[in-house]
Write an enzyme that holds these catalytic residues in place. Sequence first.
Site, PDB file in Angstrom:
ATOM      1  N   ASP A   1       5.583 -45.991  29.172  1.00 40.60           N
ATOM      2  CA  ASP A   1       6.579 -45.594  28.179  1.00 40.60           C
ATOM      3  C   ASP A   1       7.835 -46.459  28.292  1.00 40.60           C
ATOM      4  OD1 ASP A   1       8.682 -43.896  26.809  1.00 40.60           O
ATOM      5  OD2 ASP A   1       6.949 -42.644  26.458  1.00 40.60           O
TER       6      ASP A   1
ATOM      7  N   GLY B   1      -3.947 -38.058  26.484  1.00 43.22           N
ATOM      8  CA  GLY B   1      -2.835 -38.337  25.596  1.00 43.22           C
ATOM      9  C   GLY B   1      -1.754 -39.155  26.268  1.00 43.22           C
ATOM     10  N   HIS B   2      -0.499 -38.879  25.890  1.00 45.83           N
ATOM     11  CA  HIS B   2       0.631 -39.704  26.310  1.00 45.83           C
ATOM     12  C   HIS B   2       0.847 -39.642  27.819  1.00 45.83           C
ATOM     13  CE1 HIS B   2       4.360 -41.864  25.798  1.00 45.83           C
ATOM     14  NE2 HIS B   2       5.064 -40.895  26.367  1.00 45.83           N
ATOM     15  N   PHE B   3       0.983 -38.440  28.362  1.00 41.97           N
ATOM     16  CA  PHE B   3       1.171 -38.277  29.798  1.00 41.97           C
ATOM     17  C   PHE B   3      -0.192 -38.083  30.456  1.00 41.97           C
ATOM     18  CE2 PHE B   3       5.494 -36.800  28.416  1.00 41.97           C
ATOM     19  CZ  PHE B   3       6.215 -37.802  29.035  1.00 41.97           C
TER      20      PHE B   3
END
Length: 207
Positions: free
Chosen positions: A22, A182-184
């Site tokens: 990120d 997903g993202h994390f």
Amino acid sequence: TNIVDKLTEKVGADRYSMYVMDYGAPIGYRLALKHPERVESLIVQNGNAYTEGLAAFWDPIRAYWAEKTPERREALAGLVTLETTKFQYTDGMGDVAHISPDNWVVDQALLDRPGNKDIQLDLLGDYGSNVPLYPQFQAFFRERQPPTLIVWGKNDKIFPEPGAHPYLRDLPNAEMHILDSGHFALEDKLDMMAPLIRDFLDRKVCN
């Protein structure tokens, strides 16, 4: 980047492997540009260095980069709400039961501190300063060829899977694992990712 650089010097870390994800990806890559000789390896998890990775999620943010009006800034306010914070932790996860609600509750409590909304909107605006550096990041990859492990949650809408594959253009020997997450992704797939990371470091660095 300068703060992290000073920290590494303070603790005497003149060689290091970097886990970048990120916002941390361009911070790490800026650090690599400052001290390319110090980077032993990279572990990349949903961290962007290619324009292919800036998908629809970024459209309103790109609009703000192009014209920093109060209206376009306020249009981003929803990105620091509880709904979006929870979305980042739960959307696209292989098993949402793995994700502790403590994550978004604690994060949101910090996001809701007085004045922090404006700090976050400033950061979203400033993130655009990373994009012109992408060619320099990519040149670092090509020229230095650091051993690289890519572990990427394929269902991430913030930094989607198309941002992962371009790394192989510049790092053809990188090891890539696209995960149903997903993202994390680490919150969801720790049992898969930790052994991959340990094995990678054992083979590429700790010998």
